[in-house]
Design a protein around this motif. Structure first.
Motif, PDB file in Angstrom:
ATOM      1  N   LYS A  34       1.011  -1.253  -0.161  1.00  0.00           N
ATOM      2  CA  LYS A  34       0.054  -0.082   0.345  1.00  0.00           C
ATOM      3  C   LYS A  34       1.019   1.124   0.154  1.00  0.00           C
ATOM      4  CE  LYS A  34      -1.159   1.861   3.833  1.00  0.00           C
ATOM      5  NZ  LYS A  34      -1.733   2.154   5.106  1.00  0.00           N
ATOM      6  N   GLY A  35       0.419   2.283  -1.043  1.00  0.00           N
ATOM      7  CA  GLY A  35       1.440   3.039  -1.004  1.00  0.00           C
ATOM      8  C   GLY A  35       2.901   3.039  -1.671  1.00  0.00           C
ATOM      9  N   GLU A 109      -5.114   5.837   0.900  1.00  0.00           N
ATOM     10  CA  GLU A 109      -5.162   5.115   1.795  1.00  0.00           C
ATOM     11  C   GLU A 109      -6.454   4.978   2.377  1.00  0.00           C
ATOM     12  OE1 GLU A 109      -2.805   5.198   4.318  1.00  0.00           O
ATOM     13  OE2 GLU A 109      -3.834   4.034   5.871  1.00  0.00           O
ATOM     14  N   HIS A 112      -7.938   2.053   0.757  1.00  0.00           N
ATOM     15  CA  HIS A 112      -6.972   0.763   1.066  1.00  0.00           C
ATOM     16  C   HIS A 112      -8.276   0.737   2.455  1.00  0.00           C
ATOM     17  CE1 HIS A 112      -4.057  -1.593   3.344  1.00  0.00           C
ATOM     18  NE2 HIS A 112      -4.364  -1.613   3.944  1.00  0.00           N
ATOM     19  N   HIS A 113      -9.188   1.151   3.421  1.00  0.00           N
ATOM     20  CA  HIS A 113      -9.606   2.017   4.542  1.00  0.00           C
ATOM     21  C   HIS A 113     -10.602   1.248   3.942  1.00  0.00           C
ATOM     22  CE1 HIS A 113      -7.478   3.877   7.805  1.00  0.00           C
ATOM     23  NE2 HIS A 113      -6.151   3.002   6.819  1.00  0.00           N
TER      24      HIS A 113
END
Ligand code: GDP
Ligand code: MG
Length: 798
Positions: A34-35, A109, A112-113
């Protein structure tokens, strides 16, 4: 957006990787976290694989794989800059490039949540109740199955995460039999929930865990909601929730979805698993289906695995298991593969093989294995409240006797005693025949060949060497015959269970016990048998202590010495030697255990139902072990016995007696060279030569000493009583009793024979281990032989 849909030159930021466990793990190791920013180096239409650059490295991914990666593109980030209030609050004087980076990170982000959680479980285990309480929904809850006909989705926010909760229809399994089952399976494999919640009815845990075993096969991220926990408590049953989680490789959270108890903890755990924060609790394990099924599974799995395009979508082990189960749906997937016909043919072969060996279809054998796994897991963690009268199945009745707290050990010991009696007493006959046959062959071949070193090589080196391998074959076959019966009938699993607690005290595992027992027969198959031990540490330590189990090859030496030096009570001397080996094995396990890194992964000891083993399976297993012994050992023992022969044969002293020849050969020279080292043990160079020969195989000790003592034997032979061999008489006349005792101790403990050495190297995969173990055993042997000599001198002054 999916990574596969990006064009050449475009950049994006990773949101998440979907797919099953091992695929995800591989991509995460490549840097798809992620990121992280990823750039498309080359994505030509119709071209597979696609080339990407991530954290400075170029990697190529298949289109299918890139479809499992969710990303945020720059375009999406620019859009968010216009609409997202959080991003609009960025300072106005910020550089355009910086602004875009922030937007990318922010959107990644945020997405991803966004997670998808699916509820899977048997009908009536409380899924819909859980769904309602978590999502604040008001779905109909009913105490009968079939209420939920298709998936209901609910959305809610929990601690910074937007959770989409999916309530799936209830199913007892994930076979492709009913529409519900197919529906759930499709949903798990295609809609790709980030985390699966396996809702389990704690008041009916055994049946509910069957579905769990199938989820384990699929290698998904699973958290168990142990629902109806109130009922379990109410009944007075006890369950070690934490241990159960360790054994199943997934976190287990007790819940009561009627009143919401445990639900926040459940979702906390879901988030932890999603963020990979609990790698020790959420791990992938392979349910052990037993040696034969596993062989079939591995074969099919390897065939399926060769198709790269399928590896990212499904766990290939899962596909292999389902193929063996003749699953129609999976057959459809397999049918599209280029090697489909090869897989189908292999599957038919394996099904026939399993059917022939186990007497049941592969499908039902797999179901049995899964229940054996469940039984094993529950036996360690679950205690039913006594007042409830247990169901008495055939298996329960036998278990009530053989695992009874008083009867279990006596029965076990009696069985072992019987097996050893049979192995060595019955085994003695074919052993004698083989010895006679080898001697006859040696004589025959010898008489046909001209005198000279070639004849000596063939007769004394090759034929005698092959003979020394062959004589142990009957022992091994008999031993394995009984072990196979114990294994296939289901008793062995109980035996491992009975000794488990005891073995834990020395840092080992119940499954270590059987290999250790086998060690008394022959260390080589014993070391091979450690393969059934899942824990790396237990396995290494078990391998390390097996050489202290006095193998059958050492027995003749003890018999000879005990007969010569302790004629009043040879049995006590023998028993003492065996016990010393066991004590040192235990001490060594404790010692070596300190130096081996512990992976400390608990595993389930499967408890299969009792079954009458089929003759075919027993025959197969027995012969297989015999073959393994011959194949692995024949070459090494042969090479060594020829080398040892050469060491004793050269340099030549033509016309000299055999004893003179041996004394002045290389082996005699080496024996004499190490004499000072072993002098504190009371050994003379002739005994040292015997020990050197024992490096090849322990049974060579006697024959080597027979040669060196040949002359002495003639001299003393007549004085002994008639039952005594010449060697015994010679030893009695020239070796002090204390030294003889020390010699027995040394033979028990020192260098495992070369075949065992090779087995250690093969099974641990490391020369270092084998070499260190040799040094260790020699050191231990020396120290204890020294002690035995000193104590012996007090008892029997020279
Ligand atoms: P589903 O078929 O899995 O969706 O199960 P439901 O949510 O429809 O629940 C079946 C029945 O079990 C209902 O009568 C619920 O009230 C009851 N139930 C659900 N969870 C619990 C629980 O944790 N404890 C108890 N005692 N009953 C529960
Ligand atoms: Mg429901």
């Amino acid at each position: 957006m999916l990574l596969a849909d990006l064009n050449t030159g475009e950049k994006a930021v990773v949101v998440r990787v979907n797919g099953h466990g091992s695929f995800r793990k591989r991509l995460i190791e490549m840097g798809f976290i992620k990121g992280k920013e990823v750039r498309v180096v080359l994505n030509a239409p119709l071209k597979d694989p696609i080339e990407y650059e991530i954290i400075g490295y170029k990697v190529s991914l298949r289109r299918e794989e890139a479809r499992q990666i969710e990303v945020v593109t720059e375009e999406e980030a620019r859009e968010a800059l216009q609409t997202d209030e959080h991003l609009q609050a960025l300072p106005g004087d910020m550089e355009e490039e910086e602004r875009l980076q922030r937007a990318l990170a922010h959107v990644a982000e945020e997405r991803h949540h966004n997670i998808r959680v699916a509820l899977v479980g048997n009908p009536n285990c409380g899924k819909t109740s859980l769904f309602n309480i978590a999502a604040g929904a008001h779905e109909h809850v009913g105490n009968y199955s079939g209420v939920t006909v298709d998936a209901k989705e609910g959305h809610f926010r929990y601690k910074d995460y937007d959770i989409t909760l999916v309530d799936l229809p209830g199913t007892y399994s994930l076979s492709a039999y009913s529409p519900e089952e197919l529906y759930v399976r499709k949903n798990l494999l295609e809609a790709m929930p980030d985390v699966v919640v396996n809702v389990v009815d704690a008041s009916n845990i055994e049946r509910n865990l069957y579905l769990t075993t199938q989820l384990i096969d699929m290698n998904l991220r699973v958290v168990m909601a142990l629902n109806m926990y109130d009922e379990l408590r109410h009944k007075g049953d006890k369950l070690d929730v934490k241990q159960l989680g360790y054994l199943l490789g997934m976190p287990v959270c007790p819940t009561v979805s009627r009143n919401g108890e445990g639900i926040p903890e459940l979702f906390d755990t879901i988030l932890q698993v999603y963020e990979n924060a609990t790698p020790r609790l959420a791990r992938h394990l392979h349910i052990n289906h037993g040696a034969e099924l596993e062989k079939s599974i591995v074969r099919l799995r390897n065939l399926i695995f060769s198709n790269e395009e399928i590896r990212s979508r499904y766990s290939t082990r899962y596909l292999a298991i389902k193929t063996l189960e003749a699953d129609k749906d999976v057959a459809g997937i397999i049918g599209t593969l280029p090697n489909a016909s090869q897989i189908a043919a292999a599957c038919q072969e394996e099904e026939a093989r399993i059917e022939g060996l186990l007497g049941t279809s592969a499908e039902s054998a797999i179901v049995d294995a899964k229940y054996a796994f469940i039984q094993g897991a529950l036996a360690e963690t679950y205690e039913k409240y006594q007042a409830e009268r247990p169901r008495r199945t055939f298996t329960d009745k036998i278990d009530a006797i053989v695992t009874n707290q008083w009867a279990a050990f006596p029965i076990f010991v009696l069985l072992l005693w019987f097996i050893f009696w049979a192995t060595f007493t019955v085994g003695q006959y074919p052993m004698d025949w083989i010895e006679a046959a080898v001697a006859w062959l040696g004589g025959k071949v010898g008489s046909l060949m001209a005198e000279g070193w070639v004849k000596d090589l063939v007769v004394d080196g090759v034929i005698a060497g092959v003979g020394s391998v062959l004589v142990f074959l009957p022992n091994i076959l008999i031993l394995y015959f009984f072990i196979s019966i114990m294994e296939d009938s289901g008793y062995m699993a109980r035996a491992a269970f009975i000794v488990d607690k005891l073995m834990h005290r020395i840092g080992l595992h119940g499954k270590s016990f059987i290999p250790m027992v086998m060690g008394f027969g022959c260390n080589v198959p014993a070391i091979m048998a450690t393969r059934s031990i899942e824990s790396r540490k237990s396995r290494l330590v078990t391998i390390a202590i097996i050489p202290f189990m006095s193998c059958a090859g050492r027995l003749p030496i003890f018999v000879l010495f005990a007969g010569a030096f302790f004629p009043q009570n040879p049995a006590t001397a023998l028993l003492g030697i065996y016990l010393l080996g066991i004590v040192l094995a235990i001490l060594s396990a404790l010692l070596i255990g300190r130096f081996v890194k512990d992976d400390d992964l608990p595993f389930v000891m499967e408890l299969p139902p009792y079954r009458i083993p089929t003759a075919k399976a027993i025959g197969r297993h027995t012969w297989e072990k015999g073959r393994q012994y011959l194949e692995k050992m024949a070459t090494t023992i042969l090479i060594f016995s020829v080398s040892l022969w050469a060491l004793g044969y050269f340099p030549r002293h033509e016309g000299a007696t055999r004893a003179y020849q041996q004394e002045h050969s290389y082996i005699g020279i080496i024996g004499k060279a190490i004499e000072p080292v072993n002098e504190p043990l009371g050994f003379n160079w002739k005994m040292d030569v015997g020990l050197l020969a024992g490096v090849g195989a322990k049974e060579l000790v006697i024959s080597a000493m027979g040669v060196t003592y040949a002359q002495d034997g003639e001299e003393y032979g007549k004085q002994g009583d008639s039952d005594e061999t010449a060697l015994q008489s010679a030893l009695k006349a020239t070796v002090p009793t204390a030294a003889a005792l020390a010699f027995m101790v040394f033979v028990l403990l020192y260098f495992p024979c070369i075949a065992t050495f090779m087995a250690i190297k093969n099974e641990t995969g490391k020369w270092l281990w084998a070499i260190l173990l040799c040094l260790y055993t020699i050191l231990v042997a020396w120290v204890f032989a020294f002690a035995a000599y000193r104590i012996g001198l007090l008892l029997w002054p020279a």
